[in-house]
Write an enzyme that holds these catalytic residues in place. Structure first.
Site, PDB file in Angstrom:
ATOM      1  N   ARG A  99     -57.576   4.817  37.742  1.00 47.99           N
ATOM      2  CA  ARG A  99     -56.514   5.760  37.340  1.00 47.99           C
ATOM      3  C   ARG A  99     -55.209   4.984  37.398  1.00 47.99           C
ATOM      4  O   ARG A  99     -54.791   4.555  38.483  1.00 47.99           O
ATOM      5  CB  ARG A  99     -56.487   6.970  38.277  1.00 47.99           C
ATOM      6  CG  ARG A  99     -55.247   7.819  38.104  1.00 47.99           C
ATOM      7  CD  ARG A  99     -55.357   9.159  38.781  1.00 47.99           C
ATOM      8  NE  ARG A  99     -56.293  10.029  38.083  1.00 47.99           N
ATOM      9  CZ  ARG A  99     -56.393  11.338  38.267  1.00 47.99           C
ATOM     10  NH1 ARG A  99     -55.607  11.948  39.133  1.00 47.99           N
ATOM     11  NH2 ARG A  99     -57.268  12.049  37.593  1.00 47.99           N
ATOM     12  N   HIS A 145     -57.461  11.117  29.224  1.00 42.35           N
ATOM     13  CA  HIS A 145     -58.211  11.521  30.424  1.00 42.35           C
ATOM     14  C   HIS A 145     -59.642  11.876  29.999  1.00 42.35           C
ATOM     15  O   HIS A 145     -60.051  13.038  30.040  1.00 42.35           O
ATOM     16  CB  HIS A 145     -57.514  12.712  31.086  1.00 42.35           C
ATOM     17  CG  HIS A 145     -57.981  13.012  32.471  1.00 42.35           C
ATOM     18  ND1 HIS A 145     -58.883  12.224  33.165  1.00 42.35           N
ATOM     19  CD2 HIS A 145     -57.656  14.032  33.320  1.00 42.35           C
ATOM     20  CE1 HIS A 145     -59.095  12.744  34.363  1.00 42.35           C
ATOM     21  NE2 HIS A 145     -58.365  13.827  34.483  1.00 42.35           N
ATOM     22  N   GLN A 203     -62.264  14.048  32.074  1.00 40.40           N
ATOM     23  CA  GLN A 203     -62.015  15.488  32.081  1.00 40.40           C
ATOM     24  C   GLN A 203     -62.646  16.149  30.861  1.00 40.40           C
ATOM     25  O   GLN A 203     -63.165  17.256  30.936  1.00 40.40           O
ATOM     26  CB  GLN A 203     -60.510  15.748  32.106  1.00 40.40           C
ATOM     27  CG  GLN A 203     -60.156  17.216  32.229  1.00 40.40           C
ATOM     28  CD  GLN A 203     -60.533  17.806  33.573  1.00 40.40           C
ATOM     29  OE1 GLN A 203     -60.181  17.257  34.610  1.00 40.40           O
ATOM     30  NE2 GLN A 203     -61.267  18.919  33.571  1.00 40.40           N
ATOM     31  N   ASP A 237     -51.962  22.484  30.286  1.00 42.59           N
ATOM     32  CA  ASP A 237     -51.825  21.497  31.368  1.00 42.59           C
ATOM     33  C   ASP A 237     -50.418  21.614  31.939  1.00 42.59           C
ATOM     34  O   ASP A 237     -49.541  22.256  31.337  1.00 42.59           O
ATOM     35  CB  ASP A 237     -52.081  20.086  30.798  1.00 42.59           C
ATOM     36  CG  ASP A 237     -52.250  19.018  31.874  1.00 42.59           C
ATOM     37  OD1 ASP A 237     -52.336  19.355  33.075  1.00 42.59           O
ATOM     38  OD2 ASP A 237     -52.292  17.823  31.499  1.00 42.59           O
ATOM     39  N   CYS A 250     -57.277  21.622  33.444  1.00 45.88           N
ATOM     40  CA  CYS A 250     -57.878  20.487  34.166  1.00 45.88           C
ATOM     41  C   CYS A 250     -57.529  20.510  35.644  1.00 45.88           C
ATOM     42  O   CYS A 250     -58.229  19.903  36.446  1.00 45.88           O
ATOM     43  CB  CYS A 250     -57.450  19.170  33.519  1.00 45.88           C
ATOM     44  SG  CYS A 250     -55.674  18.850  33.605  1.00 45.88           S
ATOM     45  N   ARG A 279     -66.906  18.222  36.880  1.00 47.95           N
ATOM     46  CA  ARG A 279     -66.491  16.821  36.970  1.00 47.95           C
ATOM     47  C   ARG A 279     -67.574  16.013  37.691  1.00 47.95           C
ATOM     48  O   ARG A 279     -67.891  14.881  37.312  1.00 47.95           O
ATOM     49  CB  ARG A 279     -65.151  16.690  37.712  1.00 47.95           C
ATOM     50  CG  ARG A 279     -63.951  17.297  37.009  1.00 47.95           C
ATOM     51  CD  ARG A 279     -63.576  16.536  35.757  1.00 47.95           C
ATOM     52  NE  ARG A 279     -63.320  15.135  36.008  1.00 47.95           N
ATOM     53  CZ  ARG A 279     -62.151  14.623  36.428  1.00 47.95           C
ATOM     54  NH1 ARG A 279     -61.121  15.427  36.611  1.00 47.95           N
ATOM     55  NH2 ARG A 279     -62.000  13.322  36.631  1.00 47.95           N
TER      56      ARG A 279
HETATM   57  N1  NVA Z   1     -51.542  15.576  32.558  1.00 48.22           N
HETATM   58  C1  NVA Z   1     -51.792  15.538  33.980  1.00 48.22           C
HETATM   59  C2  NVA Z   1     -53.253  15.659  34.252  1.00 48.22           C
HETATM   60  C3  NVA Z   1     -53.629  15.643  35.707  1.00 48.22           C
HETATM   61  C4  NVA Z   1     -55.105  15.709  35.940  1.00 48.22           C
HETATM   62  C5  NVA Z   1     -51.215  14.268  34.569  1.00 48.22           C
HETATM   63  O1  NVA Z   1     -51.347  13.210  33.954  1.00 48.22           O
HETATM   64  O2  NVA Z   1     -50.610  14.343  35.636  1.00 48.22           O
HETATM   65  N1   CP Z   2     -58.153  17.077  36.808  1.00 48.76           N
HETATM   66  C1   CP Z   2     -57.989  15.978  37.564  1.00 48.76           C
HETATM   67  O1   CP Z   2     -58.173  14.845  37.110  1.00 48.76           O
HETATM   68  O2   CP Z   2     -57.652  16.239  38.852  1.00 48.76           O
HETATM   69  P1   CP Z   2     -57.190  15.171  39.931  1.00 48.76           P
HETATM   70  O3   CP Z   2     -55.829  14.687  39.517  1.00 48.76           O
HETATM   71  O4   CP Z   2     -57.157  15.951  41.224  1.00 48.76           O
HETATM   72  O5   CP Z   2     -58.180  14.042  39.984  1.00 48.76           O
END
Ligand code: NVA
Ligand code: CP
Length: 299
Positions: free
Chosen positions: A103, A130, A133, A218, A258, A286
């Site tokens: 990540r 992502h 997801q 989101d 998500c 997930r």
């Molecule tokens: N769009 C959000 C998704 C988190 C799972 C982010 O990147 O923070």
């Molecule tokens: N939806 C998702 O990726 O959650 P986290 O940021 O908690 O991993």
């Protein structure tokens, strides 16, 4: 051949669907208490530059449930934080573990890491996409409503990493993505152009939600965008998913998010906690979708 899952289209549509089918099987098998050790002796390294609850837990639990092990790395507890090049880290991990999940702030970091990797690399979220997801979201839709091909999915909110992933998946699995988002938070332009046959840019959230089979949204400010929070909030305020929008959708429409969610911002509490919300099943998937992905990539 060493395969990666950096974007949805690293899989063919057939492979994507096979992973979903296996995920549903793995879920049933795990819920029945069956022991499975398909990844016995295998290790997954997880590199987190940003916070995570679901991704971290589901990959760690998933590896454990398949008889393997997951290792949690971050810049703060590894030499990455002291400037060791990402490609050197990749070459080292290729000698020691069986796959890497990352990540990162920048999508390019994952691409660079994968460019020298001799083991599968999984995108656990970047500023661009992502994809993990989307595996879980599609599994959830298939479980509840059957085939997603031909469905109408409404994306209400920022044109962010999740929106980009929905665009790619619409093209791959052949559904229509109706997007309603403000002009100053549009999705990736190139991606939109290349997937235009599967995307409908709508003038209002109402237009996008009409007859939708799935409505999703989101957070307004993604991780790393917090300093831009006031501008994003001002732009996105008219894009809250509420009961009035849900009423415009198909009568059996489902709501997904998500997570983490902000009740009272991108979604009202009565929608996310209401009867048509499937967010807990979606979050739980997930685990199963990624176990299936890990078996596909590692075995
Ligand atoms: N769009 C959000 C998704 C988190 C799972 C982010 O990147 O923070
Ligand atoms: N939806 C998702 O990726 O959650 P986290 O940021 O908690 O991993």
């Amino acid at each position: 051949m060493n395969r990666h899952f950096i974007e949805e289209t690293d899989l063919t549509a057939t492979e994507f669907r096979e992973i979903l089918t296996n995920a549903i099987e793995l879920k049933k098998s795990w819920q029945s208490g069956a022991i499975r050790d398909s990844l016995h002796n295998k290790t997954l390294a997880m590199i987190f530059e940003k916070a995570s609850t679901r991704t971290r837990t589901s990959f760690a639990a998933g590896m454990a449930q398949l008889g393997g092990h997951a290792l949690d790395l971050s810049p703060a507890n590894s030499q990455l934080g002291r400037g060791e090049p990402i490609t050197d880290t990749s070459l080292v991990l290729s000698e020691m573990v069986n796959a890497v999940m990352m990540r990162t702030h920048s999508h390019k970091t994952i691409v660079d890491f994968a460019s020298v990797s001799r083991i599968p690399v999984i995108n656990g979220l970047s500023d661009f996409l992502h994809p993990c997801q989307l595996l879980a979201d599609m599994q959830t839709f298939v479980e509840l409503r059957g085939e997603v091909g031909g469905a109408r999915v409404a994306w209400i909110g920022p044109g962010n990493n999740m929106c980009n992933s929905y665009i790619k998946t619409a093209q791959l699995l052949d559904f229509t993505l109706a997007i309603s988002c403000p002009d100053d938070v549009l999705p990736n332009e190139q991606l939109l152009a290349s997937c235009s046959a599967h995307v409908e840019m709508c003038d209002s959230p109402e237009d996008a939600c009409r007859q939708a089979n799935l409505i999703t949204t989101d957070v307004w400010a993604s991780m790393g965008e917090e300093t831009d929070g006031d501008r994003l909030t001002a732009s996105l305020r008219p894009y809250q998913v509420d009961q009035a929008l849900l009423q415009l959708a198909a009568s059996d429409a489902v709501f997904m998010h998500c997570l983490p969610a902000h009740r009272g911002e991108e979604v009202t509490a009565d929608v996310i906690d209401g009867d048509q919300s499937v967010v807990w099943q979606q979050a739980g998937n997930r685990l199963h979708a990624q176990k299936s992905l890990l078996e596909f990539l590692i075995l």
